[in-house]
Design a protein around this motif. Structure first.
Motif, PDB file in Angstrom:
ATOM      1  N   SER A   1       0.865  -1.174   0.000  1.00 48.99           N
ATOM      2  CA  SER A   1       0.000   0.000   0.000  1.00 48.99           C
ATOM      3  C   SER A   1       0.903   1.225   0.000  1.00 48.99           C
ATOM      4  CB  SER A   1      -0.895   0.014   1.246  1.00 48.99           C
ATOM      5  OG  SER A   1      -1.875  -0.996   1.168  1.00 48.99           O
ATOM      6  N   TYR A   2       0.694   2.102  -0.969  1.00 47.50           N
ATOM      7  CA  TYR A   2       1.550   3.292  -1.029  1.00 47.50           C
ATOM      8  C   TYR A   2       0.713   4.563  -0.973  1.00 47.50           C
ATOM      9  CZ  TYR A   2       0.430   3.761  -6.058  1.00 47.50           C
ATOM     10  OH  TYR A   2      -0.220   3.922  -7.266  1.00 47.50           O
ATOM     11  N   ASN A   3       1.330   5.601  -0.422  1.00 48.48           N
ATOM     12  CA  ASN A   3       0.694   6.912  -0.304  1.00 48.48           C
ATOM     13  C   ASN A   3       0.959   7.688  -1.592  1.00 48.48           C
ATOM     14  OD1 ASN A   3       0.276   9.755   0.338  1.00 48.48           O
ATOM     15  ND2 ASN A   3       0.153   9.127   2.488  1.00 48.48           N
TER      16      ASN A   3
ATOM     17  N   GLN B   1      -2.282   4.068  11.222  1.00 44.08           N
ATOM     18  CA  GLN B   1      -2.996   5.266  11.631  1.00 44.08           C
ATOM     19  C   GLN B   1      -2.094   6.484  11.864  1.00 44.08           C
ATOM     20  OE1 GLN B   1      -5.734   4.381  14.874  1.00 44.08           O
ATOM     21  NE2 GLN B   1      -6.011   2.296  14.104  1.00 44.08           N
ATOM     22  N   ASP B   2      -0.827   6.268  12.117  1.00 45.65           N
ATOM     23  CA  ASP B   2       0.097   7.379  12.327  1.00 45.65           C
ATOM     24  C   ASP B   2       1.075   7.508  11.159  1.00 45.65           C
ATOM     25  OD1 ASP B   2       1.668   9.427  13.352  1.00 45.65           O
ATOM     26  OD2 ASP B   2       2.846   8.092  14.618  1.00 45.65           O
ATOM     27  N   LEU B   3       1.927   6.507  10.991  1.00 42.87           N
ATOM     28  CA  LEU B   3       2.990   6.606   9.988  1.00 42.87           C
ATOM     29  C   LEU B   3       2.444   6.745   8.563  1.00 42.87           C
ATOM     30  CD1 LEU B   3       5.447   3.889  11.376  1.00 42.87           C
ATOM     31  CD2 LEU B   3       5.663   6.385  11.558  1.00 42.87           C
ATOM     32  N   PHE B   4       1.551   5.856   8.170  1.00 40.47           N
ATOM     33  CA  PHE B   4       1.059   5.876   6.791  1.00 40.47           C
ATOM     34  C   PHE B   4       0.069   7.010   6.559  1.00 40.47           C
ATOM     35  CE2 PHE B   4      -1.564   4.506   3.203  1.00 40.47           C
ATOM     36  CZ  PHE B   4      -0.577   4.237   2.266  1.00 40.47           C
TER      37      PHE B   4
ATOM     38  N   VAL C   1      -8.513  -0.102   4.432  1.00 38.72           N
ATOM     39  CA  VAL C   1      -9.411   0.896   3.832  1.00 38.72           C
ATOM     40  C   VAL C   1     -10.369   1.512   4.848  1.00 38.72           C
ATOM     41  CG1 VAL C   1     -11.374   1.163   2.249  1.00 38.72           C
ATOM     42  CG2 VAL C   1      -9.245   0.150   1.431  1.00 38.72           C
ATOM     43  N   PRO C   2     -11.145   0.707   5.613  1.00 41.86           N
ATOM     44  CA  PRO C   2     -12.087   1.332   6.549  1.00 41.86           C
ATOM     45  C   PRO C   2     -11.407   2.177   7.621  1.00 41.86           C
ATOM     46  CG  PRO C   2     -12.032  -1.066   6.847  1.00 41.86           C
ATOM     47  CD  PRO C   2     -11.279  -0.766   5.610  1.00 41.86           C
ATOM     48  N   THR C   3     -10.221   1.771   8.044  1.00 40.51           N
ATOM     49  CA  THR C   3      -9.494   2.552   9.049  1.00 40.51           C
ATOM     50  C   THR C   3      -9.118   3.919   8.498  1.00 40.51           C
ATOM     51  OG1 THR C   3      -8.582   0.575  10.105  1.00 40.51           O
ATOM     52  CG2 THR C   3      -7.416   2.649  10.485  1.00 40.51           C
ATOM     53  N   LEU C   4      -8.549   3.941   7.300  1.00 42.35           N
ATOM     54  CA  LEU C   4      -8.091   5.203   6.710  1.00 42.35           C
ATOM     55  C   LEU C   4      -9.249   6.143   6.396  1.00 42.35           C
ATOM     56  CD1 LEU C   4      -5.320   3.788   4.349  1.00 42.35           C
ATOM     57  CD2 LEU C   4      -4.988   5.048   6.491  1.00 42.35           C
ATOM     58  N   ASP C   5     -10.305   5.599   5.793  1.00 41.86           N
ATOM     59  CA  ASP C   5     -11.453   6.453   5.491  1.00 41.86           C
ATOM     60  C   ASP C   5     -12.232   6.824   6.744  1.00 41.86           C
ATOM     61  OD1 ASP C   5     -11.107   6.974   2.843  1.00 41.86           O
ATOM     62  OD2 ASP C   5     -12.856   5.866   2.129  1.00 41.86           O
ATOM     63  N   GLY C   6     -12.057   6.024   7.805  1.00 41.71           N
ATOM     64  CA  GLY C   6     -12.683   6.369   9.076  1.00 41.71           C
ATOM     65  C   GLY C   6     -12.009   7.569   9.716  1.00 41.71           C
ATOM     66  N   ILE C   7     -10.705   7.735   9.454  1.00 37.52           N
ATOM     67  CA  ILE C   7      -9.967   8.886   9.979  1.00 37.52           C
ATOM     68  C   ILE C   7     -10.253  10.129   9.136  1.00 37.52           C
ATOM     69  CG2 ILE C   7      -7.672   9.840  10.457  1.00 37.52           C
ATOM     70  CD1 ILE C   7      -6.671   6.957  10.781  1.00 37.52           C
ATOM     71  N   GLU C   8     -10.240   9.924   7.829  1.00 41.41           N
ATOM     72  CA  GLU C   8     -10.476  11.044   6.905  1.00 41.41           C
ATOM     73  C   GLU C   8     -11.289  10.552   5.715  1.00 41.41           C
ATOM     74  OE1 GLU C   8      -7.990  13.751   3.696  1.00 41.41           O
ATOM     75  OE2 GLU C   8      -6.921  12.983   5.455  1.00 41.41           O
ATOM     76  N   LYS C   9     -12.511  11.013   5.618  1.00 36.74           N
ATOM     77  CA  LYS C   9     -13.377  10.576   4.532  1.00 36.74           C
ATOM     78  C   LYS C   9     -12.760  10.949   3.189  1.00 36.74           C
ATOM     79  CE  LYS C   9     -18.187  10.636   3.011  1.00 36.74           C
ATOM     80  NZ  LYS C   9     -19.551  11.171   3.258  1.00 36.74           N
TER      81      LYS C   9
ATOM     82  N   MET D   1     -18.701  -2.058   5.864  1.00 34.57           N
ATOM     83  CA  MET D   1     -17.516  -2.881   6.130  1.00 34.57           C
ATOM     84  C   MET D   1     -16.384  -2.491   5.183  1.00 34.57           C
ATOM     85  SD  MET D   1     -18.959  -6.745   6.725  1.00 34.57           S
ATOM     86  CE  MET D   1     -20.082  -7.165   8.064  1.00 34.57           C
ATOM     87  N   ARG D   2     -16.747  -1.947   4.024  1.00 36.80           N
ATOM     88  CA  ARG D   2     -15.818  -1.569   2.959  1.00 36.80           C
ATOM     89  C   ARG D   2     -15.096  -2.795   2.395  1.00 36.80           C
ATOM     90  NH1 ARG D   2     -14.742   3.876   2.581  1.00 36.80           N
ATOM     91  NH2 ARG D   2     -13.799   3.310   0.570  1.00 36.80           N
ATOM     92  N   PHE D   3     -15.807  -3.912   2.379  1.00 36.53           N
ATOM     93  CA  PHE D   3     -15.262  -5.132   1.801  1.00 36.53           C
ATOM     94  C   PHE D   3     -15.450  -5.134   0.288  1.00 36.53           C
ATOM     95  CE2 PHE D   3     -15.828  -8.188   5.671  1.00 36.53           C
ATOM     96  CZ  PHE D   3     -14.734  -7.604   6.269  1.00 36.53           C
ATOM     97  N   VAL D   4     -14.537  -5.821  -0.393  1.00 42.28           N
ATOM     98  CA  VAL D   4     -14.743  -6.146  -1.796  1.00 42.28           C
ATOM     99  C   VAL D   4     -15.441  -7.509  -1.794  1.00 42.28           C
ATOM    100  CG1 VAL D   4     -13.642  -6.642  -4.010  1.00 42.28           C
ATOM    101  CG2 VAL D   4     -12.692  -4.865  -2.508  1.00 42.28           C
ATOM    102  N   PRO D   5     -16.601  -7.644  -2.431  1.00 42.14           N
ATOM    103  CA  PRO D   5     -17.367  -8.898  -2.375  1.00 42.14           C
ATOM    104  C   PRO D   5     -16.614 -10.088  -2.960  1.00 42.14           C
ATOM    105  CG  PRO D   5     -18.709  -7.117  -3.243  1.00 42.14           C
ATOM    106  CD  PRO D   5     -17.298  -6.617  -3.214  1.00 42.14           C
ATOM    107  N   ALA D   6     -16.909 -11.251  -2.405  1.00 47.91           N
ATOM    108  CA  ALA D   6     -16.276 -12.494  -2.861  1.00 47.91           C
ATOM    109  C   ALA D   6     -17.167 -13.229  -3.852  1.00 47.91           C
ATOM    110  CB  ALA D   6     -15.986 -13.389  -1.655  1.00 47.91           C
ATOM    111  N   THR D   7     -18.101 -12.499  -4.456  1.00 45.78           N
ATOM    112  CA  THR D   7     -19.085 -13.121  -5.339  1.00 45.78           C
ATOM    113  C   THR D   7     -18.913 -12.720  -6.795  1.00 45.78           C
ATOM    114  OG1 THR D   7     -20.602 -11.324  -4.730  1.00 45.78           O
ATOM    115  CG2 THR D   7     -20.834 -13.411  -3.570  1.00 45.78           C
TER     116      THR D   7
END
Length: 432
Positions: free
Chosen positions: A149-151, A259-262, A277-285, A349-355
Motif C-alpha cells: 500500500s503506497y501513499n 494510523q500514524d505513519l502511513f 481501507v475502513p481505518t483510513l477512510d474512518g480517519i479522513e473521509k 464494512m468496505r469489503f470487496v465482495p467475494a461473489t
C-alpha cells in the motif's frame, strides 16, 4: 327462571366456543415464542463486529422468529476462544474460520454448504480455501488484496510514478529515490513495516510461497515442506524492508503503522492490503480515493506479477445443533445473496465482495474496483499463508524473521530452522 338459566348457559357455550376457535387461529398465524430460534455466531474480526450486528438486526426484522447472538473474539485470541466454546459444549451455529488448518480442526462439526444458492456466486479462485476432504464447508467473507500500500501523495512529491514500476529493479530504484529525499519529504522511513506483528510477516511471506504451490490452497495445506522456490526474492525483500523501514523495526506495531505513519505521510509504503481501507477512510473521509494505491511484489519478475487476491476468513455452519442448522444456513445464504446485506458489506464494512457477477461500479473507491477486477479474473492468484501449519506463523516464521531484522541470525541459518520446524509441525498436525 329456568328459561333464563338455559339462555345464559347457551351464551356461555357460544362465547367459549368462539374463544377456542380464535385461540386456534392465533396459534397458526402467530407462532409462539417456543418456536423462536436463537443462532450463535462466532466472529473473529472485531473491527466489523458492529456491522455484523447491523446485518443481524436487518435479517431478524425480516425473520422475526430468528434471533442472532454475535460473539466476537479476535486480535490473536479468536482461535483459543473458539476452541473453548467447543470444549465447553457451547458450539456456535455459525463460525468464522481462518484458513484450512482451522477448518480441518472442526471439519467433523461442519456441514456441507454446496447446496446453498450463495455457493454458486463464490469467485472460483476463492472456493478451495473452504474445502475439506472434498466438501465445501466454508464461504469466503470477502476478497482481499495483498501487496504494497503506497501513499500517492508521497510518491508524487518524491517524483515517483507508480505506473512506471514494472519489476523488482524498478521498485528498488523507487525506494532509493524516496530514501534520498527523506528529510525534504519529512519521512521517518520509506517503509513503515510493523515488525512487532508476526501476522504481517506471514502475509509478506505469502508473496513468495504462494506461487511455488501455483496458488493452490489445498496443495499448500497438504505439503510437508516449506517452499523455497522464490527464496532469493524473499531474502531480497526482507533485507530491503530491514534497510529502509522505520527503526527500531521491532517496535513498530500494526495500528501506529497505519494510523500514524502511513496516514500522516511519515512513510511512503506499508506491506498491507485493502483491509486498511475502513481505518483510513474512518480517519479522513475520501482518503482512500485520493491517496491510497497498491503495488504488487515482484516475485517472478517476468512482467506477470500482480496483486495476490484471496480471503483470510471463511464462514461455516456447524452440525452441533440440528434444529438450528437450516436457520443458520439461511442466514449465511442471505448475507451472500441479499442486496440489503451487500449494501452494508461494501459501504460500511468496505469489503470487496467475494461473489461473481458483481456490479463493480457500486464499489465506493477506485482501488476496490481494481481489486475486484483482478480477483475475479481467470489470472487471479490466491495467497496461501493461512494454510501454514497451526502456530508456524506466530511461533516460527515471525520470530525468526524478527531475529533476521536485527541481525541476530543469518539468512542461511534462518532457512535451515524454518525448513525443519515447518516439517515438524506439519507431521505432528497430520498425525504422522
Amino acid at each position: 327462571m329456568f328459561l333464563k338459566k338455559r339462555k345464559f348457559s347457551a351464551i356461555l357455550f357460544v362465547l367459549s366456543l368462539l374463544l377456542f376457535v380464535t385461540a386456534g387461529c392465533t396459534s397458526k398465524s402467530q407462532p409462539s415464542n417456543s418456536s423462536k430460534i436463537t443462532l450463535n455466531f462466532f466472529n473473529q474480526k472485531p473491527e466489523i463486529s458492529s456491522q455484523y450486528q447491523k446485518l443481524a438486526r436487518i435479517y431478524t426484522k425480516e425473520q422475526p422468529n430468528v434471533s442472532i447472538q454475535i460473539t466476537t473474539s479476535g486480535q490473536g485470541g479468536g482461535a483459543a476462544a473458539l476452541q473453548a466454546k467447543f470444549a465447553s459444549g457451547e458450539a456456535p451455529d455459525i463460525i468464522m474460520l481462518g484458513g484450512l488448518p482451522e477448518i480441518d480442526r472442526y471439519k467433523n462439526h461442519l456441514v456441507s454448504l454446496q447446496g446453498l444458492p450463495a455457493t454458486k456466486m463464490i469467485l472460483p479462485s476463492l472456493r478451495s480455501g473452504g474445502v475439506s476432504d472434498g466438501r465445501l464447508v466454508g464461504l469466503p467473507v470477502d476478497l482481499e488484496a495483498y501487496g504494497w500500500s503506497y501513499n500517492k501523495e508521497v510518491f508524487a512529491r518524491a517524483g515517483v510514478d507508480a505506473s512506471a514500476i514494472h519489476n523488482y529493479s524498478d521498485f528498488v530504484k523507487a525506494v532509493k529515490k524516496i530514501d534520498s529525499q527523506k528529510a525534504k519529504l519529512g519521512l521517518n522511513g520509506v517503509f513503515g513495516f510493523n515488525g512487532a506483528d508476526t501476522n504481517s510477516i506471514a502475509s509478506v511471506s505469502a508473496q513468495f510461497t504462494s506461487q511455488a504451490y501455483d496458488n493452490d490452497q489445498v496443495k499448500a495445506f497438504k505439503s510437508t515442506k516449506f517452499p523455497w522456490k522464490y527464496g532469493s526474492q524473499m531474502h531480497n525483500y526482507y533485507t530491503l524492508i530491514r534497510n529502509y523501514s522505520v527503526q527500531p523495526i521491532l517496535s513498530v506495531k500494526y495500528d501506529p503503522s497505519v494510523q500514524d505513519l502511513f496516514y500522516n505521510g511519515k512513510v511512503a509504503m506499508i506491506p498491507q492490503g485493502n483491509w486498511i481501507v475502513p481505518t483510513l477512510d474512518g480517519i479522513e473521509k475520501g482518503f482512500v480515493q485520493k491517496k491510497l494505491g497498491m503495488l504488487p511484489f515482484f516475485v517472478r519478475n517476468d512482467g506477470s506479477d500482480r496483486l495476490l487476491t484471496g480471503s483470510s476468513w471463511y464462514l461455516g455452519v456447524t452440525n452441533d445443533h440440528p434444529k438450528r442448522e437450516k436457520a443458520a444456513k439461511d442466514f449465511v445464504n442471505w448475507m451472500f445473496t441479499s442486496r440489503k446485506a451487500e449494501n452494508v458489506i461494501i459501504n460500511e464494512m468496505r469489503f470487496v465482495p467475494a461473489t461473481k457477477n458483481f456490479d463493480v461500479s457500486r464499489l465506493p473507491d477506485d482501488l476496490s474496483k481494481d481489486i475486484y477486477r483482478i480477483g475475479s479474473s481467470k489470472k487471479a492468484r490466491a495467497p496461501i499463508h493461512k494454510q501454514y501449519p497451526n502456530g508456524f506463523a506466530t511461533q516460527v516464521l515471525g520470530p525468526y524473521i524478527q531475529r533476521y531484522f536485527v541481525n541476530d541470525i543469518s539468512w542461511t541459518e534462518l532457512e535451515k530452522v524454518i525448513t525443519t520446524k515447518y516439517q515438524q509441525l506439519r507431521d505432528i498436525q497430520s498425525g504422522e
